[in-house]
Design a protein around this motif. Structure first.
Motif, PDB file in Angstrom:
ATOM      1  N   ASP A  69       0.917  -1.187  -0.152  1.00  0.00           N
ATOM      2  CA  ASP A  69      -0.061  -0.167  -0.056  1.00  0.00           C
ATOM      3  C   ASP A  69       0.847   1.445   0.000  1.00  0.00           C
ATOM      4  N   ASP A  70       1.909   1.383   0.686  1.00  0.00           N
ATOM      5  CA  ASP A  70       2.988   2.157   0.896  1.00  0.00           C
ATOM      6  C   ASP A  70       3.531   2.792  -0.477  1.00  0.00           C
ATOM      7  N   ASP A  71       3.855   1.401  -1.326  1.00  0.00           N
ATOM      8  CA  ASP A  71       4.544   1.672  -2.576  1.00  0.00           C
ATOM      9  C   ASP A  71       3.705   1.973  -3.467  1.00  0.00           C
ATOM     10  N   ASP A  72       2.484   1.680  -3.627  1.00  0.00           N
ATOM     11  CA  ASP A  72       1.419   2.195  -4.530  1.00  0.00           C
ATOM     12  C   ASP A  72       1.114   3.679  -4.432  1.00  0.00           C
ATOM     13  N   LEU A  73       1.084   4.289  -2.883  1.00  0.00           N
ATOM     14  CA  LEU A  73       0.947   5.456  -2.697  1.00  0.00           C
ATOM     15  C   LEU A  73       1.840   6.582  -3.327  1.00  0.00           C
ATOM     16  N   GLN A  74       3.188   6.071  -2.984  1.00  0.00           N
ATOM     17  CA  GLN A  74       4.239   6.865  -3.484  1.00  0.00           C
ATOM     18  C   GLN A  74       4.366   6.857  -5.088  1.00  0.00           C
ATOM     19  N   ARG A  75       4.101   5.921  -5.691  1.00  0.00           N
ATOM     20  CA  ARG A  75       4.017   5.827  -7.184  1.00  0.00           C
ATOM     21  C   ARG A  75       2.781   6.705  -7.805  1.00  0.00           C
ATOM     22  N   ALA A  76       1.605   6.509  -6.919  1.00  0.00           N
ATOM     23  CA  ALA A  76       0.459   7.656  -7.319  1.00  0.00           C
ATOM     24  C   ALA A  76       0.872   8.979  -7.302  1.00  0.00           C
ATOM     25  N   ARG A  77       1.579   9.301  -6.058  1.00  0.00           N
ATOM     26  CA  ARG A  77       2.036  10.689  -5.791  1.00  0.00           C
ATOM     27  C   ARG A  77       3.077  11.192  -6.809  1.00  0.00           C
ATOM     28  N   GLU A  78       4.008  10.364  -7.203  1.00  0.00           N
ATOM     29  CA  GLU A  78       4.858  10.689  -8.486  1.00  0.00           C
ATOM     30  C   GLU A  78       4.191  10.900  -9.441  1.00  0.00           C
ATOM     31  N   SER A  79       3.335   9.927  -9.783  1.00  0.00           N
ATOM     32  CA  SER A  79       2.502  10.327 -11.163  1.00  0.00           C
ATOM     33  C   SER A  79       1.711  11.409 -11.054  1.00  0.00           C
ATOM     34  N   ARG A  80       1.003  11.649 -10.124  1.00  0.00           N
ATOM     35  CA  ARG A  80       0.238  13.019  -9.878  1.00  0.00           C
ATOM     36  C   ARG A  80       1.093  14.298 -10.192  1.00  0.00           C
ATOM     37  N   ASP A  81       2.269  14.163  -9.625  1.00  0.00           N
ATOM     38  CA  ASP A  81       3.509  15.340  -9.958  1.00  0.00           C
ATOM     39  C   ASP A  81       3.479  15.716 -11.103  1.00  0.00           C
ATOM     40  N   ARG A  82       3.897  14.462 -11.773  1.00  0.00           N
ATOM     41  CA  ARG A  82       4.300  14.374 -13.476  1.00  0.00           C
ATOM     42  C   ARG A  82       2.990  15.154 -14.178  1.00  0.00           C
ATOM     43  N   ALA A  83       1.961  14.704 -13.913  1.00  0.00           N
ATOM     44  CA  ALA A  83       0.631  15.003 -14.432  1.00  0.00           C
ATOM     45  C   ALA A  83       0.513  16.508 -14.185  1.00  0.00           C
ATOM     46  N   VAL A  84       0.908  16.907 -12.941  1.00  0.00           N
ATOM     47  CA  VAL A  84       0.643  18.426 -12.601  1.00  0.00           C
ATOM     48  C   VAL A  84       1.667  19.127 -13.484  1.00  0.00           C
ATOM     49  N   ALA A  85       2.804  18.735 -13.346  1.00  0.00           N
ATOM     50  CA  ALA A  85       3.832  19.601 -14.324  1.00  0.00           C
ATOM     51  C   ALA A  85       3.478  19.507 -15.616  1.00  0.00           C
ATOM     52  N   ALA A  86       3.040  18.332 -16.359  1.00  0.00           N
ATOM     53  CA  ALA A  86       2.731  18.308 -17.628  1.00  0.00           C
ATOM     54  C   ALA A  86       1.511  19.058 -17.928  1.00  0.00           C
ATOM     55  N   ALA A  87       0.624  19.404 -17.119  1.00  0.00           N
ATOM     56  CA  ALA A  87      -0.610  20.275 -17.149  1.00  0.00           C
ATOM     57  C   ALA A  87      -0.223  21.576 -17.135  1.00  0.00           C
ATOM     58  N   ASP A 126       2.653  22.844 -18.187  1.00  0.00           N
ATOM     59  CA  ASP A 126       3.449  23.077 -19.296  1.00  0.00           C
ATOM     60  C   ASP A 126       2.375  23.174 -20.548  1.00  0.00           C
ATOM     61  N   LEU A 127       1.633  22.367 -20.671  1.00  0.00           N
ATOM     62  CA  LEU A 127       0.363  22.349 -21.676  1.00  0.00           C
ATOM     63  C   LEU A 127      -0.341  23.877 -21.564  1.00  0.00           C
ATOM     64  N   ALA A 128      -0.755  24.158 -20.272  1.00  0.00           N
ATOM     65  CA  ALA A 128      -1.327  25.634 -20.011  1.00  0.00           C
ATOM     66  C   ALA A 128      -0.690  26.586 -20.638  1.00  0.00           C
ATOM     67  N   ALA A 129       0.664  26.721 -20.187  1.00  0.00           N
ATOM     68  CA  ALA A 129       1.725  27.866 -20.709  1.00  0.00           C
ATOM     69  C   ALA A 129       1.616  27.806 -22.214  1.00  0.00           C
ATOM     70  N   GLU A 130       1.920  26.550 -22.808  1.00  0.00           N
ATOM     71  CA  GLU A 130       1.961  26.303 -24.272  1.00  0.00           C
ATOM     72  C   GLU A 130       0.583  26.910 -24.971  1.00  0.00           C
ATOM     73  N   ALA A 131      -0.481  26.588 -24.306  1.00  0.00           N
ATOM     74  CA  ALA A 131      -1.840  27.045 -24.701  1.00  0.00           C
ATOM     75  C   ALA A 131      -2.034  28.423 -24.869  1.00  0.00           C
ATOM     76  N   THR A 132      -1.323  29.097 -23.519  1.00  0.00           N
ATOM     77  CA  THR A 132      -1.264  30.335 -23.584  1.00  0.00           C
ATOM     78  C   THR A 132      -0.537  31.229 -24.738  1.00  0.00           C
ATOM     79  N   ALA A 133       0.443  30.846 -25.111  1.00  0.00           N
ATOM     80  CA  ALA A 133       1.646  31.091 -25.788  1.00  0.00           C
ATOM     81  C   ALA A 133       0.735  31.064 -27.401  1.00  0.00           C
ATOM     82  N   ILE A 134       0.064  29.869 -27.581  1.00  0.00           N
ATOM     83  CA  ILE A 134      -0.448  29.674 -28.887  1.00  0.00           C
ATOM     84  C   ILE A 134      -1.449  30.779 -28.879  1.00  0.00           C
ATOM     85  N   THR A 135      -2.231  31.037 -28.038  1.00  0.00           N
ATOM     86  CA  THR A 135      -3.558  31.888 -28.031  1.00  0.00           C
ATOM     87  C   THR A 135      -3.011  33.361 -28.404  1.00  0.00           C
TER      88      THR A 135
END
Length: 151
Positions: free
Chosen positions: A18-36, A38-47
């Motif tokens: 359970d602890d390993d799954d939780l840690q992986r989920a947190r890392e995945s969430r952090d990567r997704a937030v960072a990607a989001a 980046d995409l928001a900044a790119e969308a603003t630049a394109i707009t």
């Protein structure tokens, strides 16, 4: 007693699945937030780029419309000048070479004859010069319109 002691002593804490799954989920969430982000900044630049292009396109379209209007005005002036030159050439043809003889005979003095002859010549030449100027203006207007269309 031994059994009671074994039950009361806590077991060593180990990271379970359970602890390993939780840690992986947190890392995945952090990567997704960072990607989001980046995409928001790119969308603003394109707009922003789209807005600049749209503004430039609108300005170019307005210039093109102005050039088309200028060309139409020049074409109208050209048609008018051609008509005027045609009418004057027709009048000169109808008058024929006898027109200068008539002017000579009706003149009261050599100065009067020269002034009348010069007036006739200037009238015809001014029409030709006007038509030539209008032709140049029409050509310039077409060139400006073509350049604006390319832009």
């Amino acid at each position: 007693m031994l059994l009671l002691a074994a039950l009361l002593v806590p077991a060593p804490v180990r990271a379970g699945p359970d602890d390993d799954d939780l840690q992986r989920a947190r890392e995945s969430r952090d990567r997704a937030v960072a990607a989001a982000r980046d995409l928001a900044a790119e969308a603003t630049a394109i707009t922003e780029r789209y807005r600049r292009i749209e503004s430039t396109t609108g300005l170019a379209t307005a210039r093109l419309i102005d050039a088309l209007r200028e060309e139409l005005k020049a074409d109208a002036k050209l048609a008018e000048a051609r008509t005027m030159v045609g009418r004057r050439a027709n009048a000169a043809y109808r008058a024929g070479p006898g027109a200068f003889v008539t002017v000579f005979l009706e003149s009261t003095s050599p100065a009067d004859f020269l002034a009348t002859r010069e007036l006739i010549e200037r009238t015809f030449l001014s029409s030709v010069e006007t038509a030539a100027g209008v032709l140049d203006d029409a050509g310039d207007a077409r060139i400006r319109r073509r350049n604006l269309e390319r832009q």
